[in-house]
Design a protein around this motif. Structure first.
Motif, PDB file in Angstrom:
ATOM      1  N   GLN A 134       0.844  -1.194   0.000  1.00 41.26           N
ATOM      2  CA  GLN A 134       0.000   0.000   0.000  1.00 41.26           C
ATOM      3  C   GLN A 134       0.884   1.250   0.000  1.00 41.26           C
ATOM      4  OE1 GLN A 134      -2.351  -0.341   3.544  1.00 41.26           O
ATOM      5  NE2 GLN A 134      -3.319  -2.258   2.917  1.00 41.26           N
ATOM      6  N   PRO A 135       0.363   2.362  -0.520  1.00 41.00           N
ATOM      7  CA  PRO A 135       1.119   3.612  -0.420  1.00 41.00           C
ATOM      8  C   PRO A 135       1.319   4.014   1.036  1.00 41.00           C
ATOM      9  CG  PRO A 135      -0.701   3.829  -1.982  1.00 41.00           C
ATOM     10  CD  PRO A 135      -0.914   2.541  -1.243  1.00 41.00           C
ATOM     11  N   VAL A 136       2.476   4.571   1.325  1.00 41.30           N
ATOM     12  CA  VAL A 136       2.771   5.079   2.675  1.00 41.30           C
ATOM     13  C   VAL A 136       3.022   6.576   2.526  1.00 41.30           C
ATOM     14  CG1 VAL A 136       4.401   5.011   4.605  1.00 41.30           C
ATOM     15  CG2 VAL A 136       3.670   2.881   3.500  1.00 41.30           C
ATOM     16  N   ARG A 137       2.054   7.367   2.958  1.00 37.94           N
ATOM     17  CA  ARG A 137       2.131   8.808   2.747  1.00 37.94           C
ATOM     18  C   ARG A 137       2.233   9.613   4.035  1.00 37.94           C
ATOM     19  NH1 ARG A 137       4.061   7.700  -0.987  1.00 37.94           N
ATOM     20  NH2 ARG A 137       3.459   7.894  -3.177  1.00 37.94           N
ATOM     21  N   ASP A 138       1.962   8.991   5.168  1.00 39.13           N
ATOM     22  CA  ASP A 138       2.136   9.694   6.436  1.00 39.13           C
ATOM     23  C   ASP A 138       3.544   9.453   6.967  1.00 39.13           C
ATOM     24  OD1 ASP A 138      -0.360  10.799   6.486  1.00 39.13           O
ATOM     25  OD2 ASP A 138      -1.231   9.321   7.844  1.00 39.13           O
ATOM     26  N   VAL A 139       4.178  10.508   7.446  1.00 38.71           N
ATOM     27  CA  VAL A 139       5.564  10.461   7.912  1.00 38.71           C
ATOM     28  C   VAL A 139       5.667  11.198   9.239  1.00 38.71           C
ATOM     29  CG1 VAL A 139       7.952  11.072   7.374  1.00 38.71           C
ATOM     30  CG2 VAL A 139       6.377  10.508   5.517  1.00 38.71           C
ATOM     31  N   ARG A 140       6.383  10.597  10.170  1.00 43.20           N
ATOM     32  CA  ARG A 140       6.698  11.282  11.427  1.00 43.20           C
ATOM     33  C   ARG A 140       8.192  11.156  11.672  1.00 43.20           C
ATOM     34  NH1 ARG A 140       3.168   9.633  16.243  1.00 43.20           N
ATOM     35  NH2 ARG A 140       1.865  11.342  15.459  1.00 43.20           N
ATOM     36  N   PRO A 141       8.960  12.228  11.495  1.00 39.68           N
ATOM     37  CA  PRO A 141      10.392  12.147  11.795  1.00 39.68           C
ATOM     38  C   PRO A 141      10.619  11.795  13.262  1.00 39.68           C
ATOM     39  CG  PRO A 141       9.876  14.145  10.560  1.00 39.68           C
ATOM     40  CD  PRO A 141       8.570  13.550  10.982  1.00 39.68           C
ATOM     41  N   PRO A 142      11.581  10.941  13.562  1.00 38.25           N
ATOM     42  CA  PRO A 142      11.871  10.619  14.964  1.00 38.25           C
ATOM     43  C   PRO A 142      12.052  11.879  15.804  1.00 38.25           C
ATOM     44  CG  PRO A 142      13.060   9.127  13.545  1.00 38.25           C
ATOM     45  CD  PRO A 142      12.423  10.144  12.643  1.00 38.25           C
ATOM     46  N   TYR A 143      11.491  11.848  16.996  1.00 41.70           N
ATOM     47  CA  TYR A 143      11.501  12.960  17.952  1.00 41.70           C
ATOM     48  C   TYR A 143      10.718  14.180  17.454  1.00 41.70           C
ATOM     49  CZ  TYR A 143      15.583  10.113  19.109  1.00 41.70           C
ATOM     50  OH  TYR A 143      16.428   9.057  19.366  1.00 41.70           O
ATOM     51  N   ARG A 145      11.466  15.853  14.902  1.00 43.03           N
ATOM     52  CA  ARG A 145      12.470  16.837  14.469  1.00 43.03           C
ATOM     53  C   ARG A 145      12.401  17.032  12.955  1.00 43.03           C
ATOM     54  NH1 ARG A 145      17.300  14.825  18.576  1.00 43.03           N
ATOM     55  NH2 ARG A 145      16.254  15.590  20.456  1.00 43.03           N
ATOM     56  N   VAL A 146      11.681  18.061  12.579  1.00 41.40           N
ATOM     57  CA  VAL A 146      11.441  18.374  11.182  1.00 41.40           C
ATOM     58  C   VAL A 146      12.507  19.358  10.700  1.00 41.40           C
ATOM     59  CG1 VAL A 146       9.744  19.269   9.542  1.00 41.40           C
ATOM     60  CG2 VAL A 146       8.976  18.069  11.601  1.00 41.40           C
ATOM     61  N   PRO A 148      13.732  21.886   7.100  1.00 39.44           N
ATOM     62  CA  PRO A 148      13.218  22.428   5.842  1.00 39.44           C
ATOM     63  C   PRO A 148      13.345  21.444   4.680  1.00 39.44           C
ATOM     64  CG  PRO A 148      14.506  24.083   6.998  1.00 39.44           C
ATOM     65  CD  PRO A 148      14.696  22.801   7.752  1.00 39.44           C
ATOM     66  N   GLY A 149      14.436  20.675   4.668  1.00 42.91           N
ATOM     67  CA  GLY A 149      14.603  19.692   3.609  1.00 42.91           C
ATOM     68  C   GLY A 149      13.524  18.627   3.630  1.00 42.91           C
ATOM     69  N   LEU A 150      13.143  18.164   4.824  1.00 40.33           N
ATOM     70  CA  LEU A 150      12.080  17.162   4.917  1.00 40.33           C
ATOM     71  C   LEU A 150      10.729  17.749   4.547  1.00 40.33           C
ATOM     72  CD1 LEU A 150      12.959  15.074   8.110  1.00 40.33           C
ATOM     73  CD2 LEU A 150      13.175  14.410   5.703  1.00 40.33           C
ATOM     74  N   VAL A 151      10.509  19.003   4.877  1.00 42.07           N
ATOM     75  CA  VAL A 151       9.264  19.663   4.469  1.00 42.07           C
ATOM     76  C   VAL A 151       9.167  19.687   2.948  1.00 42.07           C
ATOM     77  CG1 VAL A 151       8.024  21.860   4.442  1.00 42.07           C
ATOM     78  CG2 VAL A 151       9.006  21.002   6.580  1.00 42.07           C
ATOM     79  N   ARG A 152      10.266  20.051   2.264  1.00 43.75           N
ATOM     80  CA  ARG A 152      10.256  20.068   0.793  1.00 43.75           C
ATOM     81  C   ARG A 152      10.068  18.669   0.242  1.00 43.75           C
ATOM     82  NH1 ARG A 152      14.382  23.860   1.808  1.00 43.75           N
ATOM     83  NH2 ARG A 152      15.985  22.268   1.516  1.00 43.75           N
ATOM     84  N   TRP A 153      10.790  17.695   0.813  1.00 45.76           N
ATOM     85  CA  TRP A 153      10.673  16.302   0.367  1.00 45.76           C
ATOM     86  C   TRP A 153       9.237  15.820   0.489  1.00 45.76           C
ATOM     87  CZ3 TRP A 153       9.327  12.184   3.611  1.00 45.76           C
ATOM     88  CH2 TRP A 153       9.501  10.900   3.076  1.00 45.76           C
TER      89      TRP A 153
END
Length: 229
Positions: A134-143, A145-146, A148-153
């Protein structure tokens, strides 16, 4: 300050500032991120999420507890753990819960180069999608800790960063289940996203759930699956 931004009327601790107040205040400032799900004051919903699995001891406890309470959860899984326990990944989805990404090896994005972080989350997504089909579209960075690069990704891949507005601290060994349950009940508001943990904290977290959810259900709360992005 609105009252929902206050973690409690007790003296603030570093943990409460980090895990309750700051995500509520700063989470909405992260482009595309959510800290709360859909809210309906007439039939309030509490959205459960479980980090750090799958775990051979903890995940079955979670699945049993969720079934007992007719509750659903999003499981934010680490890719390395998912590769070791494909049977548990399958059990999560078979029970009607959703698998989401918690990165590859529970590494803080703040301690990685931007390209390394993107590669780590790309790998986690591939592993989890192969495991679930299945598609995996929800993401939670450990801790939480977001960067700017992850926001763009996330935006480029139509992914959603899911944070929280309630984290009672089940990972703190000195916090007994009754205290965790009281914290969940006190901080819950319609649409709250609650973060609990698999692995070693699972026994405390599940015991707290067994205390908190009956109290909330008696007050009219529901525990549905957080709607997909």
């Amino acid at each position: 300050m609105p009252t929902f931004l206050l973690p409690s009327l007790r003296p603030l601790t570093v943990q409460r500032l980090r895990d309750s107040l700051l995500p509520r205040v700063l989470g909405p400032l992260v482009p595309g991120a959510v800290v709360r799900g859909p809210a309906d004051a007439r039939a309030p919903a509490l959205y459960l999420t479980v980090d750090d699995g799958p775990d051979a001891d903890g995940t079955p406890r979670w699945l049993d507890a969720l079934a007992r309470h007719d509750a659903a959860a999003v499981f934010f899984l680490s890719a390395d753990r998912a590769e070791r326990h494909p049977d548990l990944v399958h059990a999560i989805t078979e029970a009607g819960h959703r698998v989401a990404s918690h990165g590859d090896q529970h590494r803080s994005a703040w301690r990685m180069r931007p390209r390394t972080a993107r590669r780590a989350f790309d790998r986690a997504e591939r592993v989890l999608e192969e495991a679930t089909g299945q598609p995996v579209r929800d993401v939670r960075p450990p801790y939480g800790r977001v960067t700017p690069g992850l926001v763009r990704w996330a935006a480029q891949g139509h992914r959603r960063i899911v944070l929280w507005d309630v984290m009672p601290g089940d990972f703190v060994a000195s916090r007994p289940p009754a205290v965790l349950a009281d914290e969940m009940v006190r901080l819950a508001r319609p649409g709250s996203i609650v973060t609990l943990h698999d692995g070693p904290p699972a026994r405390r977290a599940v015991a707290a759930l067994d205390l908190a959810l009956p109290r909330l259900r008696a007050a009219g709360w529901r525990f549905p699956l957080l709607p997909a992005a």
